[in-house]
Write a protein that holds these residues in place. Structure first.
Motif, mmCIF file in Angstrom:
data_model
loop_
_atom_site.group_PDB
_atom_site.id
_atom_site.type_symbol
_atom_site.label_atom_id
_atom_site.label_comp_id
_atom_site.label_asym_id
_atom_site.label_seq_id
_atom_site.Cartn_x
_atom_site.Cartn_y
_atom_site.Cartn_z
ATOM 1 N N PRO A 135 -10.132 6.248 -7.626
ATOM 2 C CA PRO A 135 -10.361 5.062 -8.430
ATOM 3 C C PRO A 135 -11.295 5.294 -9.550
ATOM 4 N N LEU A 136 -11.269 4.330 -10.706
ATOM 5 C CA LEU A 136 -12.305 4.417 -11.491
ATOM 6 C C LEU A 136 -13.602 3.767 -11.059
ATOM 7 N N PRO A 137 -14.566 4.094 -11.746
ATOM 8 C CA PRO A 137 -15.911 3.464 -11.412
ATOM 9 C C PRO A 137 -15.913 2.083 -12.099
ATOM 10 N N SER A 138 -16.606 1.072 -11.398
ATOM 11 C CA SER A 138 -16.509 -0.286 -11.949
ATOM 12 C C SER A 138 -18.055 -0.443 -12.939
ATOM 13 N N GLY A 139 -18.097 -1.657 -13.581
ATOM 14 C CA GLY A 139 -19.336 -1.689 -14.225
ATOM 15 C C GLY A 139 -19.256 -1.806 -15.764
ATOM 16 N N ALA A 140 -18.294 -1.167 -16.120
ATOM 17 C CA ALA A 140 -18.187 -1.030 -17.656
ATOM 18 C C ALA A 140 -17.429 -2.442 -18.237
ATOM 19 N N ASP A 141 -17.893 -2.757 -19.527
ATOM 20 C CA ASP A 141 -17.096 -4.170 -20.076
ATOM 21 C C ASP A 141 -15.949 -3.551 -21.073
ATOM 22 N N VAL A 142 -16.145 -2.234 -21.095
ATOM 23 C CA VAL A 142 -15.087 -1.542 -22.181
ATOM 24 C C VAL A 142 -14.727 -0.198 -21.484
ATOM 25 N N ILE A 143 -13.414 -0.022 -21.538
ATOM 26 C CA ILE A 143 -13.064 1.562 -21.017
ATOM 27 C C ILE A 143 -12.415 2.083 -22.154
ATOM 28 N N SER A 144 -12.638 3.272 -22.470
ATOM 29 C CA SER A 144 -11.772 4.040 -23.549
ATOM 30 C C SER A 144 -11.087 4.906 -23.212
ATOM 31 N N LEU A 145 -9.773 5.541 -23.477
ATOM 32 C CA LEU A 145 -8.746 6.540 -23.398
ATOM 33 C C LEU A 145 -8.632 7.035 -24.713
ATOM 34 N N ILE A 146 -9.148 8.047 -24.936
ATOM 35 C CA ILE A 146 -9.059 8.842 -26.251
ATOM 36 C C ILE A 146 -8.366 10.183 -26.265
ATOM 37 N N ARG A 147 -6.959 10.307 -26.677
ATOM 38 C CA ARG A 147 -6.408 11.418 -26.757
ATOM 39 C C ARG A 147 -6.120 11.830 -25.235
ATOM 40 N N VAL A 148 -5.915 10.688 -24.332
ATOM 41 C CA VAL A 148 -5.460 11.035 -23.019
ATOM 42 C C VAL A 148 -4.155 10.678 -22.581
ATOM 43 N N VAL A 149 -3.731 9.409 -23.185
ATOM 44 C CA VAL A 149 -2.331 8.764 -22.482
ATOM 45 C C VAL A 149 -1.137 9.670 -22.995
ATOM 46 N N HIS A 150 -1.184 10.268 -24.249
ATOM 47 C CA HIS A 150 0.002 10.728 -24.720
ATOM 48 C C HIS A 150 0.201 12.141 -24.207
#
Ligand SMILES: C[S@@+](CC[C@H](N)C(=O)[O-])C[C@H]1O[C@@H](n2cnc3c(N)ncnc32)[C@H](O)[C@@H]1O
Length: 283
Positions: free
Chosen positions: A176-191
Motif C-alpha cells: 500500500p502507499l503511505p497516507s497523509g499527503a494531500d497531493v501525490i505525484s507520479l512523474i515519468r512513472v505511468v508510461h
C-alpha cells in the motif's frame, strides 16, 4: 574534422563563424549547458543495440533486450531481487534529467496551497527537492523500490531535507502507499507500465488521498494540449525495447483515472510537451 563540423552544423550543434571557423550552435549550447541531455544521449547505446534486430524488438520476442536490463524493474516488478548496482545507473540518469522536468511540471502546477506531497516512484528525491524549494511550506514523502529509496534517503539528507521528509520503501505492485499527503505525484512513472498495472496504481493513489486530494501526473503524452508527434516517434519504440508500458494520450489517461474514481481531471499545458505534459485529478 571538417566533415564532422559540417555534419554538426546541419544538426545545429555547431554553426559557421567564418572561413574554417566554427562555434557552438543553439542545440550544441543546450547540450553543453544541460548535463541531463548528454546523459540521455549516452544511455541510448542500449536502445541502438536493441534496434539491431528490429523485428524481434517489435514482436517482443527478445528477452535479452539491453534496455530492459537498464530498467530492471521491467523484469522484476516487485524489485525484490534488485541491488544498488542494478538501480544506480537509471537513478543517476533520472537525477541528471530531473531539473528540466521539475521546471516544466512545477511551472504548470506550482504546489502552493498544498500541505504534504508524496512522490511515488520518486527516484533519488530530485523532484521532491525542487518542489521543496518552490513550495517551502510542503512536508515531503517519497515512495520507491527499496534500493532506490536508500539512495533518496542519503541525497535528501545531504540536501538538508531529512527533517521534512518521510521515506517509504516498497513496490506499488505489492504494497500500500503511505497516507497523509494531500497531493501525490507520479512523474515519468505511468508510461513505464501496462494498463492493468496503471489502473491498480491509480486506485492505490486514490485510496491514499483524502477527500479532495490531488493526483499530479507529469510525463510525455501523445496528444496533450500542445503535445507533439515526437512523443510517439520516440516512446513507442523506446518502451517496446524496454518491454512494457506505452505513451498514452491525455484522453486515455483520463479514462483510466475516471475508472479509478477520480472526478475532475484537468490537462495543463506545459512549455515542453515532448518531456512532460501535466494532468491534475481530484479524488
Ligand atoms: C522513469 S523513473 C522516474 C523517476 C522520477 N520520478 C523522475 O522523474 O526522475 C521511474 C521510477 O519508478 C520507480 N518504480 C518502478 N517500479 C516501481 C514499483 N513497482 N514500486 C515503486 N517504484 C517503482 C523506479 O525505481 C524509478 O525510480
Amino acid at each position: 574534422m571538417e566533415s564532422l563540423c559540417e555534419a554538426a552544423c546541419a544538426l545545429q550543434l555547431l554553426e559557421r563563424r567564418g572561413a574554417a571557423r566554427y562555434g557552438l550552435g543553439p542545440l550544441g549550447a543546450a547540450l553543453l549547458g544541460n548535463p541531463g541531455i548528454a546523459a540521455m544521449v549516452r544511455h541510448h547505446a542500449a536502445l541502438y543495440a536493441d534496434l539491431g534486430d528490429p523485428l524481434a524488438l517489435l514482436r517482443g520476442h527478445d528477452r535479452e533486450r539491453r534496455l530492459a536490463h537498464y530498467w530492471p524493474y521491467a523484469l522484476d516488478h516487485g524489485g525484490q531481487s534488485l541491488t544498488r548496482d542494478d538501480v544506480a545507473p537509471y537513478t543517476e540518469l533520472m537525477a541528471a534529467s530531473q531539473p528540466m522536468i521539475a521546471d516544466v511540471v512545477l511551472s504548470a502546477y506550482p504546489l502552493t496551497g498544498h500541505r504534504c506531497l508524496l512522490d511515488v516512484g520518486g527516484g533519488d528525491g530530485s523532484f521532491l527537492s525542487a518542489a521543496a524549494r518552490a513550495a517551502p511550506q510542503l512536508q515531503l514523502q517519497l515512495f520507491d523500490l527499496p534500493e532506490v529509496a536508500a539512495i533518496a534517503r542519503e541525497r535528501l539528507a545531504k540536501a538538508g531535507l531529512a527533517g521534512r521528509t518521510t521515506i517509504s520503501p516498497g513496490s506499488f505492485y505489492d504494497d500500500p502507499l503511505p497516507s497523509g499527503a494531500d497531493v501525490i505525484s507520479l512523474i515519468r512513472v505511468v508510461h513505464d507500465h501496462d494498463d492493468d498495472a496503471v489502473a491498480h496504481l491509480f486506485a492505490k493513489v486514490r485510496a491514499a488521498l483524502p477527500a479532495d486530494g490531488i493526483l499530479l501526473l507529469g510525463e510525455p503524452m501523445r496528444d496533450a494540449a500542445g503535445g507533439s508527434d515526437g512523443v510517439s516517434a520516440y516512446f513507442e519504440i523506446y518502451l517496446r525495447a524496454m518491454g512494457q508500458g506505452r505513451p498514452r494520450s491525455a484522453n486515455r489517461l483520463r479514462e483510466l483515472l475516471n475508472v479509478a474514481g477520480f472526478s475532475q481531471v484537468r490537462v495543463l499545458r506545459t512549455r515542453i510537451p515532448l518531456i512532460a505534459s501535466v494532468i491534475v485529478a481530484k479524488s
